[in-house]
Enzyme design. Structure first.
Site, PDB file in Angstrom:
ATOM      1  N   SER A   1       3.914   2.218   8.562  1.00  9.95           N
ATOM      2  CA  SER A   1       3.716   1.245   7.504  1.00  9.95           C
ATOM      3  C   SER A   1       5.030   0.999   6.795  1.00  9.95           C
ATOM      4  CB  SER A   1       2.690   1.749   6.500  1.00  9.95           C
ATOM      5  OG  SER A   1       1.417   1.405   6.947  1.00  9.95           O
TER       6      SER A   1
ATOM      7  N   ASP B   1       1.182  -7.708   2.412  1.00 16.99           N
ATOM      8  CA  ASP B   1       1.273  -6.278   2.093  1.00 16.99           C
ATOM      9  C   ASP B   1       2.732  -5.818   1.938  1.00 16.99           C
ATOM     10  OD1 ASP B   1       0.869  -3.565   1.800  1.00 16.99           O
ATOM     11  OD2 ASP B   1      -0.513  -3.378   3.486  1.00 16.99           O
TER      12      ASP B   1
ATOM     13  N   HIS C   1       0.824  -1.222   0.000  1.00 13.29           N
ATOM     14  CA  HIS C   1       0.000   0.000   0.000  1.00 13.29           C
ATOM     15  C   HIS C   1       0.856   1.269   0.000  1.00 13.29           C
ATOM     16  CE1 HIS C   1       0.029  -0.043   4.577  1.00 13.29           C
ATOM     17  NE2 HIS C   1      -0.012   1.269   4.397  1.00 13.29           N
TER      18      HIS C   1
END
Ligand code: ARG
Ligand code: GLU
Length: 733
Positions: free
Chosen positions: A652, A223, A87
């Site tokens: 992240s 991810d 992402h």
């Protein structure tokens, strides 16, 4: 993010050395030795503080990368290979995707360095050093100064400081306030500008579960994506060029694919964006009762409108997938935040803490005299700010995120104010961006959203002076308002005749400006925006500078009232270390969530053809054949895991490291019940979610067949006892 600079003259933080409750917190790397290392060791850390951050030698810090200043990434090879989330690399992957080469859908793997894809605009920053410059920042600042005077003095101090320092170095330098301006830290970094895409799994792996599973544990998403930093001949940052060569980092991470156990030590090293740990109880209550619900309510309406059509129509689904994902991300987080704060009785907890604080102050009359009023003043200011904040949120949610036509019309605002020579250029660039706007736009959806939401916004505008056009709308009956809103769309030249509009922008910009100024959607959108900037923001900014100053005083008072406790600064997009243990949690009575998920769980969620839960056949085959290569754990393939590391947005892509500082996972999310950790971390339920490094290696190796990338990595040898390990050695080890 803007940080206002306030502080109290002459006060420096003296951190106490207690190994107590910590674990919660995002700590400044160069203070780990002083504050955290002892506790980290008792939790299972085997390396030293110097291994984590060293001024003179290479350390783990040199492998940590700020990815486009929004996410974190880490160097995993001596040739600049970079690991981050899917992402985080999403827009780069998307930008290289076409119908023929749909990398988002099919994944992408460069088979050689020549095939790696350049990404103009993408940057990767590495921190070279951090240095406390509080004394310099606060020079000649005193308690008698007004807020504004202080601000000017500090600004001047910092400018002078930076000007001097910049003469001595090539590094990119900035100074960041910590603890609301009680402390200032200089950050020196190298900012690399040639960062190429190396690999990404298909979205059915990298975004598996999409919005339904977002913020949710148990999770089954792979991810991750892989990039590579390129540098000039001297290993220095350089503009994109075919002459650049792979960056040779001072340090890259060693990977450990041998697995880990429940309760094992972990730490997360990265760039958390923003937290608010020191809010007083009443502002936490405002968040739970007023701000979050107001923003959620607007997005409920918007998401329902979008979802209805996206489910009916595949073309709309594609157009709105990214917009939907970004609107739903914060919406879902806020919902979790409210639940978490309520269930853990965070407001009562804060109130009790504040009582304790006041009692502690009272025991020391001098302290009480100086800081006795701070908390109450702070609470009062938050109440004073509340109505304006609420109004402000309604603009942000409805006027900006909630309405695409308005947002688009705002882009012509600068055209209306510019000199003739500059106009042509601006108009041309607007014309050039039209295609992108139309490509992902659905008038019907936008009109529906405006009809459903704009009346709420209009009703919320209260702070004077209110623009004439909004006043007129406020005086209309609902039916008439509806008609007015409908006409904004019917009469819009931008929407009605895209070809003519583009031509006019290109060929007759003066006429285009005249046309735009007469457009009601433009007029309304500019009026709303101006009111937001000139009235609401001006008022909030002024209050915020007082709030920040008091927040800073509050933290100083906390330090003094509780001299045995360590306090960590709120996240501010600087490099931090969080640490915890691999651990499950109890989301509800009688329900316990384990800490590890497996490929069997991925397969169990599989819905053929679904846009969130479809899977590539190859992954299913690998599962059916238990063909996990060297990456499985007995006959299972680990996928994701959770631990009690205190993280937030910006973390992240951060590496999860084991006690030896080896890479065991990639952070990408938090659990829903624990998203309140931005305001009130609670060890019983706040968990960060990571992809297991073994799943990443399995996907790269067995699924994508990109084994040549594996060869580039440093993978720690399996340290199980083998036949040729002498017994004594294994016992001692
Ligand atoms: N919740 C994660 C983070 O804030 C992942 C967001 C991206 N994924 C998504 N489905 N929207 O921000
Ligand atoms: N997904 C978040 C990010 O993009 C990290 C999750 C969190 O907020 O902790 O940074």
């Amino acid at each position: 993010m803007m940080f206002k600079r306030y502080f109290l003259a002459g006060v420096l933080f003296i951190f106490s050395l207690t190994s107590s409750q910590a674990r919660e917190g995002m700590w400044i790397p160069y203070l780990i030795g002083q504050l955290n290392a002892a506790e980290m060791k008792t939790m299972g850390m085997e390396i030293t503080a110097e291994d984590i951050y060293s001024l003179n030698n290479s350390s783990l810090k040199d492998a940590i990368v700020h990815f486009n200043f929004g996410c974190t990434a880490e160097l995993i090879s001596s040739k600049g290979l970079l690991l981050t989330n899917h992402h985080c690399g999403y827009s780069q992957i998307q930008s290289h995707s076409t119908l023929e080469n749909n990398y988002l859908k099919e994944g992408f793997w460069a088979m050689s360095q020549e095939e790696e894809l350049k990404n103009p605009g993408l940057v990767a920053a590495i921190v070279k050093y951090m240095e406390d410059v509080t004394n310099e920042a606060l020079q000649d600042v005193n308690d008698q100064m007004s807020a504004a005077e202080r601000e000017v003095q500090i600004k001047n101090n910092l400018e002078a400081l930076l000007e001097g320092k910049r003469k001595e170095t090539e590094y990119d330098l900035s100074v960041v306030p910590f603890f609301y301006g009680n402390q200032y830290i200089l950050v020196a970094r190298e900012v690399f500008k040639d960062v190429r895409l190396v690999g990404a799994p298909p979205s059915s792996i990298g975004k598996y579960g999409a919005d339904t599973d977002n913020w949710i544990w148990p999770r089954h998403t792979g991810d991750f994506s892989i990039f590579r930093i390129y540098a000039g001949k001297e290993n220095q940052p350089a503009d994109i060029s075919d002459d650049n060569i792979p960056y040779r980092p001072a340090r890259h991470l060693t990977i450990n694919a041998n697995g880990f156990d429940l309760n094992d030590f972990t730490m997360v090293y990265g760039f958390p964006g923003r937290t608010q740990q020191y809010l007083p109880s009443n502002e936490v209550a405002n968040t739970v009762d007023v701000y979050d619900p107001a923003r959620i309510a607007v997005r409920d309406v918007l998401l329902e409108i979008l979802d209805a059509k996206m489910r009916q129509d595949e073309a709309t689904r594609i157009k709105y997938a990214t917009k939907y994902a970004s609107i739903s991300n914060a919406w879902k987080k806020w919902k979790g935040e409210i639940i978490g704060l309520k269930e853990t009785k965070a407001i009562a907890g804060k109130e009790a803490f504040e009582k304790q604080f006041t009692e502690a102050l009272k025991k020391r009359p001098q302290l009480f005299q100086k800081y006795g009023d701070v908390l109450n003043e702070l609470k009062n200011l938050y109440e004073e700010r509340k109505p304006v904040m609420l109004e402000r949120y309604h603009y942000i949610e409805i006027g900006y995120y909630g309405n695409e036509l308005f947002r688009h019309m705002l882009s012509y605002r600068s055209m209306a104010a510019v000199s003739e020579e500059k106009l042509a250029k601006l108009a041309e660039s607007r014309a050039g961006s039209l295609e992108r706007f139309y490509k992902n736009y659905d008038v019907e959806l936008d009109r529906q959203a405006a009809l459903a939401l704009l009346p709420t916004y209009i009703g919320q505008v209260k702070t004077e002076p209110i623009p004439q056009i909004i006043k007129e709308l406020q005086n209309m009956k609902p039916e008439k308002q509806g008609k007015f809103i409908g006409k904004l769309f019917e009469k819009s030249i931008v929407l009605n005749d895209p070809v003519k509009w583009q031509e006019m922008l290109e060929e007759n910009p003066e006429k285009a400006v005249k046309k735009v100024k007469k457009d009601k959607a433009y007029q309304l959108s500019v009026a709303m925006y101006d009111h937001f900037i000139e009235v609401l923001n001006a008022s909030v900014d002024e209050m915020n500078s007082r709030i920040d100053h008091l927040q800073g005083q509050y933290v100083i008072a906390l330090q003094k009232a509780f001299p045995d406790r360590d306090f960590y600064p709120d996240a501010n997009s600087t490099l931090r270390v969080a640490y915890g243990k691999v651990d499950g949690y109890e989301p509800r009575d009688a329900v316990y969530y384990q800490s590890q998920t497996y490929l069997s769980g991925v397969i169990a969620k599989y819905i053929p053809g679904d846009y969130e839960f479809d899977l590539p056949q190859k992954l299913i085959d690998l599962y059916n054949n238990k063909d996990y290569g060297r990456w499985g754990e007995e006959d299972k393939m680990p996928v994701c895991f959770i631990a009690s590391n205190h993280t937030t947005g910006g973390n992240s892509g951060s590496p999860a490291l084991n006690g030896r500082g080896e890479l065991i996972g990639l952070n990408f999310d938090r659990v829903w019940e624990g998203t309140m950790s931005d305001i009130n971390y609670d060890l019983s339920r706040c968990r960060n979610i990571m992809v297991d490094i073994r799943y990443i290696l399995f996907i790269v190796d067995k699924f994508a067949g990109a084994g040549y990338l594996i060869d580039e990595l440093d993978i720690a040898e399996n340290d199980e006892i083998t036949e040729d390990t002498p017994l004594e050695e294994s016992i001692e080890g």
